[in-house]
Scaffold this active site. Sequence first.
Site, short mmCIF file in Angstrom:
data_model
loop_
_atom_site.label_atom_id
_atom_site.label_comp_id
_atom_site.label_asym_id
_atom_site.label_seq_id
_atom_site.Cartn_x
_atom_site.Cartn_y
_atom_site.Cartn_z
N CYS A 254 85.36 92.49 -95.55
CA CYS A 254 86.37 92.75 -94.51
C CYS A 254 85.83 92.50 -93.11
CB CYS A 254 86.88 94.17 -94.63
SG CYS A 254 85.59 95.40 -94.55
N GLU B 123 92.31 101.26 -93.78
CA GLU B 123 91.14 100.41 -93.52
C GLU B 123 91.55 98.99 -93.86
OE1 GLU B 123 88.11 101.25 -92.34
OE2 GLU B 123 88.44 103.41 -92.23
#
Length: 452
Positions: free
Chosen positions: A241, A207
């Site tokens: 993110c 991720e």
Amino acid sequence: MNEILERQRAFFKTGKTLPYAFRKESLLKLRDTLLENREKIEDALHADLNKERTESYMTELGLVLSDISHQIRHLRKNMKRQRAKTPLAQFKGTSFRLAHPYGNVLIIAPWNYPILLTLGPLVGALAAGNTAVLKPSEYSPKTTALLQEILGSLYPQDYVHVTTGGREITTALLQEKWDNIFFTGGERVGKIVYEAASRNLTPVTLELGGKSPVIVDRTAKIDLAAKRIVFGKFINAGQTCVAPDYVLVQEDVREKFLSSMKKWIGILYPNSLENDAYPKIVNAKHFDRLLSLLQDERILLGGKSDREKEKIEPTLLDPRPKSPVMNEEIFGPLLPVLSYKDIEEAFSVISSHPTPLALYLFCEDRKLEQKVLSRIQFGGGCINDTLIHLATNDLPFGGVGTSGLGCYHGRWSFETFSHYRSIVKKATWIDLPFRYTPYTDLKRKLIEMFLK
Ligand code: NAD
């Protein structure tokens, strides 16, 4: 670490993590402990990142709790055999796939949402029946220490273990043979993890991050777009993110958009340097990195900072061509605003960067929506909003290309930490003869009839 892993291997082999009751109990215990420690968790997040309590709950603890409830609700179904069709050529039989845990899982987490990004993967790993070693980030030390304390008293080390430390510890962890590795962090370390995993052919989920663009078309509801972009960009001071990294706004609505952005920054983040509800930059290293990105930039709003508090104002930029702020993931409260005439121009800016983790499009034009969705590669995103695609258990979350590999959340968390075995169960009261030698014309005709 080797000793802990050996113990976890031995524990997994006993089969104790497999039954439904054990998995459910583990998740319920986690939920109760998190609720009991809610205040301590919020204090730790405040100490590490100056996160305000409501923001902490909304973006960290609340999402973990909702994920636990989701996993418990769907656990029995996820653990069941999943029926599949059986081709006539395999008469008489039934087919199904069945999830089985990988075994011993390593979870490496970053500092920006240290509760969510450590416990989110853990919830999936435990629901799927694995053991886990967690390595939270050294950059969020209070939350990391609290996670070690809470999980250390909740589970035996043979089942769940939290280890702390930085690069050396992670490097040592990556020398071991894991059955599955789940990494959240930057692209650079992601490559290190992938390479280490390849030595043992260990499955990985990565991720990662990247420069996530926002497109604001002239048909967009500009004021609402600005409000939702301000929310998505400056929550956690841009250290998210999937935060909008830069905006591409259509030229003829640029001025209107900028004035709405300034208005909403003023309303949502007044006096940001003094405002206790506005998070800080995680540490001096990142604070200095962000200030260096500001050098020589044309500042449209903000730009002030407080070194002692490690805070930087929500800042809008009009970036120079080839500006450093457009070369790397910003991961802070700086937002470059570029403009475009024609959507093709926006596409060429986006495609000049590696594949983003998220993309946000603001428009009221269905044709444009179709065009953007079909032309650009990205992990996931929103139309007319930012961030919220990650806050649902009914959508998988993950990147593509340089923004990641694999996905999780909801049932995808369970699947990520499970290997699915495909099984055909044959009846024994009949045994069709045509697959066996010696082959004859009739057998060949029958095989050809079934297999086409
Ligand atoms: P990072 O990659 O620097 O660190 C992540 C983890 O790796 C930490 O636990 C750290 O201790 C460890 N690590 C650091 N250097 C290492 C090395 N050389 N060898 C082995 N391990 C090492 O990331 P970060 O700064 O903690 O987080 C920011 C990055 O994470 C951003 O790029 C952001 O986009 C990304 N991110 C992605 C997601 C997502 O869900 N896709 C979520 C949050 C953050």
